[in-house]
Design a protein around this motif. Structure first.
Motif, PDB file in Angstrom:
ATOM      1  N   GLU A 544      63.321  91.674  48.404  1.00 53.71           N
ATOM      2  CA  GLU A 544      62.097  91.465  47.712  1.00 53.71           C
ATOM      3  C   GLU A 544      61.043  90.809  48.686  1.00 53.71           C
ATOM      4  N   ARG A 548      57.325  92.031  49.276  1.00 55.90           N
ATOM      5  CA  ARG A 548      55.980  90.872  49.453  1.00 55.90           C
ATOM      6  C   ARG A 548      55.253  90.963  50.795  1.00 55.90           C
ATOM      7  N   GLU A 549      56.106  90.972  52.025  1.00 56.12           N
ATOM      8  CA  GLU A 549      55.470  90.823  53.190  1.00 56.12           C
ATOM      9  C   GLU A 549      54.613  92.126  53.382  1.00 56.12           C
ATOM     10  N   ARG A 552      51.521  92.051  51.354  1.00 55.05           N
ATOM     11  CA  ARG A 552      50.533  91.338  51.966  1.00 55.05           C
ATOM     12  C   ARG A 552      49.867  92.090  53.386  1.00 55.05           C
ATOM     13  N   GLN A 557      47.428  90.560  50.133  1.00 54.71           N
ATOM     14  CA  GLN A 557      48.051  89.751  48.729  1.00 54.71           C
ATOM     15  C   GLN A 557      49.343  90.217  48.712  1.00 54.71           C
ATOM     16  N   ASP A 558      50.258  89.317  48.430  1.00 51.78           N
ATOM     17  CA  ASP A 558      51.452  89.745  48.320  1.00 51.78           C
ATOM     18  C   ASP A 558      51.799  89.533  46.665  1.00 51.78           C
ATOM     19  N   ASP A 559      50.939  89.448  45.865  1.00 51.43           N
ATOM     20  CA  ASP A 559      51.221  89.456  44.164  1.00 51.43           C
ATOM     21  C   ASP A 559      50.378  90.706  43.794  1.00 51.43           C
ATOM     22  N   SER A 560      50.102  91.798  44.642  1.00 51.81           N
ATOM     23  CA  SER A 560      49.470  92.840  43.811  1.00 51.81           C
ATOM     24  C   SER A 560      50.353  93.571  43.412  1.00 51.81           C
ATOM     25  N   GLU A 561      50.485  94.054  42.287  1.00 49.80           N
ATOM     26  CA  GLU A 561      51.399  94.802  41.862  1.00 49.80           C
ATOM     27  C   GLU A 561      51.369  96.604  42.647  1.00 49.80           C
ATOM     28  N   ARG A 564      52.443  96.176  46.049  1.00 47.34           N
ATOM     29  CA  ARG A 564      54.175  96.055  46.093  1.00 47.34           C
ATOM     30  C   ARG A 564      54.616  97.547  45.857  1.00 47.34           C
TER      31      ARG A 564
END
Length: 578
Positions: A544, A548-549, A552, A557-561, A564
């Motif tokens: 995971e 996330r990397e 990014r 952004q590493d929280d963009s669904e 990801r």
């Protein structure tokens, strides 16, 4: 294979530990996070130039330590052993480089260590040639050079071709040495003739005089004796008279022998009453015998001693002749004779010069034939392989966002040189219908990076090209100017290279990073308002964290669904066909 790199006080890095492994390793991170310093550290280990400005502010020095795992028969092992280095028990070699920060405007010193032994920086550079190939912007520029283009073609042709090239280079070097000796001999022909003539004149003079060993010393002694014959006779006569002369008118014995004989008789008469006097009588008798012998020899000496003016003149003339030799050829007769012996050998060598010229000319002719034959073999191998290399690289380019691009490899005759009699040139047709232009003139940086990668992939996958290639490749911004589908193909091809070598890639593209076997992320933190990278800021990401990397890298952004999801798709895509 490089196992690990440890960095202290280099740029923004206070301390970092980068663990590497086989296959494809990617290094990612935000701009300015310190990825460049990792490559700088690697450059230092490979003998690159040390810049005191890279030492972290406030630190006295920077240090980089690397551990390289080597097979026992690797050329780098032999080179390290020459420098006095020792491998660890597991077969690894420790490389260390330190850089001083300096002070008062004076640059700090750089030191290098291999296997625990201090070595010159050049030793690290020698090891680097056998260990690592680095591809960066500067190395892409090297591809513009015809010499490097020829090296790529020679690597592609195969091991038998490289052996032929080695024999050619040896023959070429031998020919250059023989030609140099021949030219020197020809240039010195007149000088040698003058030297030979002077030697002949000198030897003739020595032969005419015919000096004998020690003759000058013996003649000097004889001349001294003949010049003082009367003085010698007077001295001998006086001594003889003192030792054995007649008694004077009064009857008193004046001769030493008579006086000693009287002393002996007196002691012998009394010696019957005292053993001490008897012993002394014996000793006085011995002295008498010795005096009598000397007196007899003086008498004989006077009979033989003759004043001979003619002999004295002959001796002086002979000494004058020897003196003329010693003025020219040595300080005494012994040195004159030694000169004559050396001169005789030198004259034989000079007189044999014509034969030496003939031998050298014959050797040059033999080497010319050998060089020509080997050059023809090299030309044939390069010519036959040029089209195959061009086709293979062109096929790779088609998948690197260069549809319609074509690489052409030409082999043209050239003046013979250290690498054969060919001029190898690579030309790039960037797209269909465009004219072919030399890589050194028409290719952009992005095109060069992709051509370089295509060549590396081709060489890495060629069946007989890997024997002379290093075990580690480093790519810095090889993906410059590409994106989308082309970036995926870049990653795929880097993974292809990594099947037979260790590959380290610094990249900003998630499409490339997704193909990694090992993904390292460099981040930076802030301490007292200053950017730093610590040991905890170089992380191996998996599962995971890796998704996330990649997210990014795709979107910032590493929280963009969505990012990801795309990252997960890239990871899945990278495993297809692997």
């Amino acid at each position: 294979m490089i196992e690990e790199i440890r960095i202290d006080n280099l740029g923004v890095i206070t301390r970092a530990h980068v663990e590497l492994g086989p296959g494809l390793t990617v290094l990612t991170g935000e701009t300015g996070a310190g990825k460049t310093m990792v490559l700088t550290a690697l450059s230092l280990l490979l003998g690159g130039k040390a810049d005191p400005a890279t030492v972290r502010r406030g630190a006295a020095s920077a240090a980089v330590e690397g551990r390289v795992l080597l097979p026992g028969d690797a050329p780098a092992v032999a080179r390290a052993a020459e420098a006095g280095a020792e491998l660890d028990d597991d077969g690894s070699l420790l490389l260390v480089r330190t850089v001083g920060a300096g002070s008062d405007g004076v640059a700090g010193r750089s030191r290098a260590y291999v296997g625990g032994r201090s070595v010159p920086q050049a030793v690290l550079a020698d090891l680097a040639e056998a260990l690592v190939t680095v591809h960066g912007q500067a190395d892409q520029a090297r591809l513009r050079s015809p010499a490097h283009q020829r090296e790529a073609l020679d690597a592609f042709v195969g091991e038998a071709h490289r052996e032929t090239l080695a024999r050619y280079r040896a023959a070429w070097a031998e020919r250059a040495r023989v030609v140099e000796e021949l030219d020197d001999l020809v240039a010195r022909t007149q000088e040698r003739a003058r030297e030979a003539e002077l030697l002949r004149l000198g030897l003739a003079e020595v032969e005419r005089v015919d000096p004998q060993p020690g003759e000058d010393v013996a003649l000097a002694e004889e001349a001294d004796r003949l010049s003082h014959a009367e003085d010698l006779r007077a001295a001998a006569s006086g001594a003889h008279e003192a030792l054995a002369g007649e008694a004077d008118a009064s009857g008193d014995a004046l001769a030493a022998t008579e006086v000693v004989d009287r002393a002996k008789r007196l002691l012998e008469q009394a010696g019957g009453h005292d053993q001490a006097l008897a012993a002394l009588a014996t000793r006085v008798a011995e002295a008498g015998y010795l005096l009598a012998d000397v007196a007899a020899e003086l008498s004989s000496y006077m009979e033989d001693l003759q004043a001979d003016p003619l002999r004295l003149e002959a001796v002086q003339q002979r000494r004058a002749a020897l003196a003329q030799l010693t003025r020219s050829y040595g300080s005494d007769v012994a040195q004159v004779l030694a000169w004559a012996e050396d001169a005789g050998r030198r004259l034989l060598d000079l007189d044999g010069g014509d034969q030496r010229l003939d031998d050298l000319r014959a050797r040059v002719h033999e080497l010319d034939e050998a060089v020509a034959a080997l050059a023809a073999d090299l030309t044939q191998g390069r010519t036959e392989a040029a089209s195959r290399l061009a086709a293979a690289v062109s096929a790779e380019l088609s998948g690197l966002a260069m549809a319609g691009a074509e690489l052409q490899v030409t082999v043209e005759p050239a003046e013979p040189g250290p690498y054969g009699a060919d001029r190898v040139e690579m030309l790039l047709v960037p797209h269909a219908g465009a004219p072919a232009r030399p890589l050194g003139k028409g290719a952009s940086g992005g095109e060069l990076s992709r051509v370089m990668l295509a060549i590396e992939v081709t060489l890495a996958t060629a069946p007989d090209s890997g024997a002379a290639r290093p075990g580690t490749f480093v790519f810095d911004e090889v993906d410059a100017g590409v994106g989308g589908r082309a970036a995926i193909e870049v990653g795929r091809r880097l993974a292809d290279v990594a099947r037979s070598a260790q590959v380290l890639v610094v990249t900003h593209l998630a499409q490339v990073a997704a193909f990694a076997d090992r993904h390292l992320v460099v981040t930076k933190s802030t301490a007292d308002g200053v950017d730093v990278v610590t040991e905890s800021d170089v992380r191996l990401v998996t599962d995971e964290a890796r998704v996330r990397e990649l997210a990014r890298m795709l979107s910032g952004q590493d929280d963009s669904e969505a990012a990801r999801t795309h990252a997960a798709e890239l990871l899945e895509l990278s495993t297809v066909g692997r």
